[in-house]
Scaffold this active site. Structure first.
Site, PDB file in Angstrom:
ATOM      1  N   CYS A   7      13.629  11.801   6.229  1.00 46.94           N
ATOM      2  CA  CYS A   7      13.538  11.333   7.622  1.00 46.94           C
ATOM      3  C   CYS A   7      14.850  11.479   8.367  1.00 46.94           C
ATOM      4  O   CYS A   7      14.874  11.786   9.547  1.00 46.94           O
ATOM      5  CB  CYS A   7      13.085   9.883   7.639  1.00 46.94           C
ATOM      6  SG  CYS A   7      14.158   8.822   6.670  1.00 46.94           S
ATOM      7  N   LYS A  15       0.873  -1.172   0.000  1.00 49.77           N
ATOM      8  CA  LYS A  15       0.000   0.000   0.000  1.00 49.77           C
ATOM      9  C   LYS A  15       0.911   1.222   0.000  1.00 49.77           C
ATOM     10  O   LYS A  15       1.408   1.655   1.037  1.00 49.77           O
ATOM     11  CB  LYS A  15      -0.929   0.047   1.217  1.00 49.77           C
ATOM     12  CG  LYS A  15      -2.055   1.052   0.968  1.00 49.77           C
ATOM     13  CD  LYS A  15      -2.407   1.943   2.104  1.00 49.77           C
ATOM     14  CE  LYS A  15      -1.503   3.059   2.465  1.00 49.77           C
ATOM     15  NZ  LYS A  15      -1.430   4.199   1.526  1.00 49.77           N
ATOM     16  N   VAL A  59      -7.283   1.666   3.774  1.00 47.21           N
ATOM     17  CA  VAL A  59      -6.661   0.481   3.158  1.00 47.21           C
ATOM     18  C   VAL A  59      -5.497  -0.001   4.031  1.00 47.21           C
ATOM     19  O   VAL A  59      -5.325  -1.198   4.281  1.00 47.21           O
ATOM     20  CB  VAL A  59      -6.202   0.798   1.715  1.00 47.21           C
ATOM     21  CG1 VAL A  59      -5.262  -0.268   1.188  1.00 47.21           C
ATOM     22  CG2 VAL A  59      -7.415   0.912   0.801  1.00 47.21           C
ATOM     23  N   GLU A 118       9.665  16.585  14.753  1.00 46.43           N
ATOM     24  CA  GLU A 118      10.027  16.548  13.342  1.00 46.43           C
ATOM     25  C   GLU A 118       9.198  17.594  12.597  1.00 46.43           C
ATOM     26  O   GLU A 118       7.979  17.596  12.692  1.00 46.43           O
ATOM     27  CB  GLU A 118       9.707  15.150  12.802  1.00 46.43           C
ATOM     28  CG  GLU A 118      10.159  14.933  11.395  1.00 46.43           C
ATOM     29  CD  GLU A 118       9.864  13.519  10.904  1.00 46.43           C
ATOM     30  OE1 GLU A 118       8.704  13.080  11.024  1.00 46.43           O
ATOM     31  OE2 GLU A 118      10.785  12.869  10.401  1.00 46.43           O
ATOM     32  N   GLU A 163      10.066   1.982  10.157  1.00 49.69           N
ATOM     33  CA  GLU A 163      11.019   3.067   9.858  1.00 49.69           C
ATOM     34  C   GLU A 163      10.256   4.369  10.049  1.00 49.69           C
ATOM     35  O   GLU A 163       9.408   4.712   9.221  1.00 49.69           O
ATOM     36  CB  GLU A 163      11.518   2.948   8.416  1.00 49.69           C
ATOM     37  CG  GLU A 163      12.291   1.684   8.115  1.00 49.69           C
ATOM     38  CD  GLU A 163      13.667   1.671   8.760  1.00 49.69           C
ATOM     39  OE1 GLU A 163      14.201   2.747   9.076  1.00 49.69           O
ATOM     40  OE2 GLU A 163      14.202   0.566   8.962  1.00 49.69           O
ATOM     41  N   GLY A 205      -5.654   4.967   1.033  1.00 52.60           N
ATOM     42  CA  GLY A 205      -5.142   5.784   2.128  1.00 52.60           C
ATOM     43  C   GLY A 205      -5.172   5.010   3.430  1.00 52.60           C
ATOM     44  O   GLY A 205      -4.950   3.794   3.456  1.00 52.60           O
TER      45      GLY A 205
HETATM   46  P1  NAD Z   1       2.360   8.886   7.202  1.00 56.95           P
HETATM   47  O1  NAD Z   1       2.659   8.212   8.489  1.00 56.95           O
HETATM   48  O2  NAD Z   1       1.321   9.932   7.179  1.00 56.95           O
HETATM   49  O3  NAD Z   1       1.925   7.807   6.102  1.00 56.95           O
HETATM   50  C1  NAD Z   1       2.720   6.691   5.790  1.00 56.95           C
HETATM   51  C2  NAD Z   1       1.861   5.627   5.123  1.00 56.95           C
HETATM   52  O4  NAD Z   1       0.919   5.123   6.077  1.00 56.95           O
HETATM   53  C3  NAD Z   1       1.039   6.133   3.947  1.00 56.95           C
HETATM   54  O5  NAD Z   1       1.008   5.132   2.942  1.00 56.95           O
HETATM   55  C4  NAD Z   1      -0.351   6.320   4.560  1.00 56.95           C
HETATM   56  O6  NAD Z   1      -1.403   6.231   3.620  1.00 56.95           O
HETATM   57  C5  NAD Z   1      -0.400   5.145   5.524  1.00 56.95           C
HETATM   58  N1  NAD Z   1      -1.353   5.275   6.644  1.00 56.95           N
HETATM   59  C6  NAD Z   1      -1.893   6.406   7.159  1.00 56.95           C
HETATM   60  N2  NAD Z   1      -2.684   6.092   8.212  1.00 56.95           N
HETATM   61  C7  NAD Z   1      -2.622   4.748   8.365  1.00 56.95           C
HETATM   62  C8  NAD Z   1      -3.201   3.820   9.286  1.00 56.95           C
HETATM   63  N3  NAD Z   1      -4.012   4.227  10.283  1.00 56.95           N
HETATM   64  N4  NAD Z   1      -2.920   2.507   9.167  1.00 56.95           N
HETATM   65  C9  NAD Z   1      -2.074   2.065   8.192  1.00 56.95           C
HETATM   66  N5  NAD Z   1      -1.505   2.894   7.284  1.00 56.95           N
HETATM   67  C10 NAD Z   1      -1.772   4.219   7.374  1.00 56.95           C
HETATM   68  O7  NAD Z   1       3.770   9.442   6.682  1.00 56.95           O
HETATM   69  P2  NAD Z   1       4.045  10.326   5.407  1.00 56.95           P
HETATM   70  O8  NAD Z   1       3.537  11.709   5.667  1.00 56.95           O
HETATM   71  O9  NAD Z   1       3.633   9.622   4.182  1.00 56.95           O
HETATM   72  O10 NAD Z   1       5.667  10.351   5.404  1.00 56.95           O
HETATM   73  C11 NAD Z   1       6.416  11.191   6.194  1.00 56.95           C
HETATM   74  C12 NAD Z   1       6.882  10.493   7.455  1.00 56.95           C
HETATM   75  O11 NAD Z   1       7.603   9.301   7.129  1.00 56.95           O
HETATM   76  C13 NAD Z   1       7.855  11.323   8.253  1.00 56.95           C
HETATM   77  O12 NAD Z   1       7.545  11.237   9.615  1.00 56.95           O
HETATM   78  C14 NAD Z   1       9.193  10.685   7.970  1.00 56.95           C
HETATM   79  O13 NAD Z   1      10.177  10.890   8.955  1.00 56.95           O
HETATM   80  C15 NAD Z   1       8.825   9.256   7.860  1.00 56.95           C
HETATM   81  N6  NAD Z   1       9.856   8.524   7.120  1.00 56.95           N
HETATM   82  C16 NAD Z   1      10.694   7.669   7.764  1.00 56.95           C
HETATM   83  C17 NAD Z   1      11.705   7.020   7.068  1.00 56.95           C
HETATM   84  C18 NAD Z   1      12.663   6.070   7.730  1.00 56.95           C
HETATM   85  O14 NAD Z   1      13.298   5.304   7.027  1.00 56.95           O
HETATM   86  N7  NAD Z   1      12.792   6.086   9.040  1.00 56.95           N
HETATM   87  C19 NAD Z   1      11.836   7.233   5.703  1.00 56.95           C
HETATM   88  C20 NAD Z   1      10.977   8.115   5.088  1.00 56.95           C
HETATM   89  C21 NAD Z   1       9.972   8.744   5.790  1.00 56.95           C
END
Ligand code: NAD
Length: 476
Positions: free
Chosen positions: A278, A170, A205, A377, A244, A202
């Site tokens: 990140c 997803k 799913v 962050e 992550e 989103g």
């Molecule tokens: P997010 O947490 O909003 O979303 C991540 C994913 O989770 C998306 O596909 C989203 O649709 C899905 N999602 C949202 N709600 C969910 C739920 N309740 N259950 C399951 N899935 C759900 O993050 P984002 O805004 O897409 O990305 C930015 C964040 O990702 C930042 O905090 C960044 O630090 C982190 N990040 C971490 C790493 C790492 O390797 N540590 C790498 C890249 C990004």
């Protein structure tokens, strides 16, 4: 405007039935780019079933056979690399030249490097009288964010597939191009039906996927807030987790460091991909007596970063992903301004292009260690500078947040290595040493659980199983 209305389930494209959509806009012009159609729990159920049905056949192929499919995916992605770099650049705002190298070429190299592990990784080994076999976990749910979309998908899918797992992905609904290209790459590589399944959607799913009883592992990259929910949902049936999450990484500048080099590298890291990284070093920790000198170097470094169109060759910093991200970042900046921190560059009033989701690269000095800016962050181009009097205090400041993803240390090599050893972070770079994709990548504390990269990333998708044998059988 593109209509992205397909899932990829059981080796076939399937039109999204659910009616919900979101609009993805060009981050630099705000023009509509694509309408993404979002699936629902019934699509997840179909995808997990397809993944389950494909498991036995995929495992039967063996690691070398599976590796050849990874190479096929890499080759197909390479065929569209230039277009994909442009698409991702438009979506997330990264300057095109960087997008080509970091968003596309590096992940393609990672597909190939993971395939190569089939030749060296020991899936079976003997420990005393035990034969230890690394067994694929089963059906994996991979959930990824938008900031490095192809990289994050690759860091999960390539090792999961090599391990012998099948996957339901997803991806982020906010940067969909990488997924569209991946679907085509799986088709071009002839990946067997059900081995890779992609469900567009989103949070709903994601939730359905994480709580599906036949999913044996969740590999999640995203925010710590969502990661917490994912971990709670996965705990019910003891799914294996790899998380992550976010970061607030420190750059520690020790006495005797090359200040110019340290400041330049920290600013580049913090503002890379408009701060949407990140592992960005978003806290610069400097000796109080060097503050005035660092302040000038920081102002000069920020002045060289004029926000502009990511498609222009000279642009070093582009816009943020969306209006929502821009508003969130501006809220952090406004709060830091109200707190009266020393604004070294940028700020809420600094000029930026009028269309596009731009935020001026912003640096605050004398930031209070207990402030929101020093602890949360921001995920935008905002650097917080903190000052210390002793090296112990510098280490305490660096370790002083809930996160622990990355860090850099600058100073005489031996001292810098001592300080690197004292930091609670998953990867620490000393004096600008380069990124190593074969080394483990992941976080301490609220930055996550588990590791990606090299054999460490592969082992996440394998369950060690020991079979104790009599001497006669061990020699066989
Ligand atoms: P997010 O947490 O909003 O979303 C991540 C994913 O989770 C998306 O596909 C989203 O649709 C899905 N999602 C949202 N709600 C969910 C739920 N309740 N259950 C399951 N899935 C759900 O993050 P984002 O805004 O897409 O990305 C930015 C964040 O990702 C930042 O905090 C960044 O630090 C982190 N990040 C971490 C790493 C790492 O390797 N540590 C790498 C890249 C990004």
């Amino acid at each position: 405007m593109k209509q992205l209305n397909e899932h990829y389930i059981g080796g076939a494209r399937r039109t999204v039935r659910h009616k919900e959509t979101i609009l993805v806009r060009d981050s630099a012009t705000e023009a509509p780019l694509a309408q993404v159609h979002l699936g629902d729990a019934s699509d997840v159920a179909d995808a997990v079933l397809a993944a389950q049905q494909a498991l036995a056949g995929w495992q039967h192929i063996g690691a070398a056979g599976r590796a050849s499919y990874l190479l096929g995916i890499a080759a197909a992605l390479e065929d569209c690399a230039t277009d994909l770099a442009n698409e991702i650049s438009r979506e997330v705002g990264m300057p095109l030249k960087l997008s080509q190298r970091i968003q596309v070429d590096m992940p393609i190299a990672a597909w190939r490097a993971t395939a190569a592990l089939a030749e060296t990784f020991r899936f079976v080994s003997d420990v005393g009288n035990s034969r230890v076999t690394m067994v694929p976990v089963g059906v994996v749910a991979a959930i990824t964010p938008w900031n490095y979309p192809l990289h994050q998908i690759t860091a999960k899918l390539a090792p999961a597939l090599l391990a012998g797992c099948t996957v339901v992905l997803k991806p982020s609904e906010l940067a969909p191009s990488a997924t569209v290209r991946l679907m085509a790459a799986c088709e071009a590589a002839g990946v067997p039906p059900g081995v890779v399944n992609i469900v567009s959607g989103g949070a709903a799913v994601g939730e359905a996927l994480v709580s599906h009883p036949e999913v044996r592992m969740v590999s999640f990259t995203g925010s710590t807030a969502v990661g917490r929910k994912v971990a709670a949902a996965a705990a019910g049936d003891m799914k294996r987790l790899s998380m992550e999450l976010g970061g607030k990484s420190a750059a520690v500048v020790l006495p005797g460091a090359d200040l110019g080099q340290a400041v330049k590298a920290t600013v580049s890291s913090c503002f890379l991909n408009s701060g949407q990284t990140c592992s960005a070093t978003t806290r610069l920790i400097v000796a109080r007596e060097t503050y005035a000198q660092c302040r000038q170097l920081l102002a000069d470094a920020a002045a060289a970063m004029t926000p502009g169109d990511p498609a222009e060759p000279g642009t070093r910093i582009g816009p943020l992903l969306s209006a929502q991200q821009r508003e969130r970042v501006l809220t952090h900046i406004a709060e830091a301004e109200r707190a009266g921190f020393d604004r070294i560059a940028g700020g809420s009033e600094a000029p930026v292009p009028t269309s596009g989701y731009f935020v001026a690269p912003t640096i605050f000095g004398n930031v209070a260690p207990d402030s929101r800016l020093a602890n949360e962050e921001v995920f935008g181009p905002v650097l917080a500078v903190l000052s210390y009097d002793t090296v112990d205090e510098a280490i305490a400041l660096a370790n002083g947040t809930a996160y622990g993803l990355a860090a850099t240390v600058w100073g005489p090599d031996a001292t810098a290595l001592d300080v690197a050893n004292a930091l609670r972070a998953g990867q620490v770079d000393v004096n600008g040493a380069r990124f190593n994709p074969a080394a483990p990548f992941g976080g301490f504390g609220m930055s996550g659980v588990g590791r990606e990269g090299g054999i460490y990333g592969l082992e996440e998708f394998l369950e060690p199983k020991s079979i104790q044998l009599p001497a006669s059988a061990l020699q066989a």
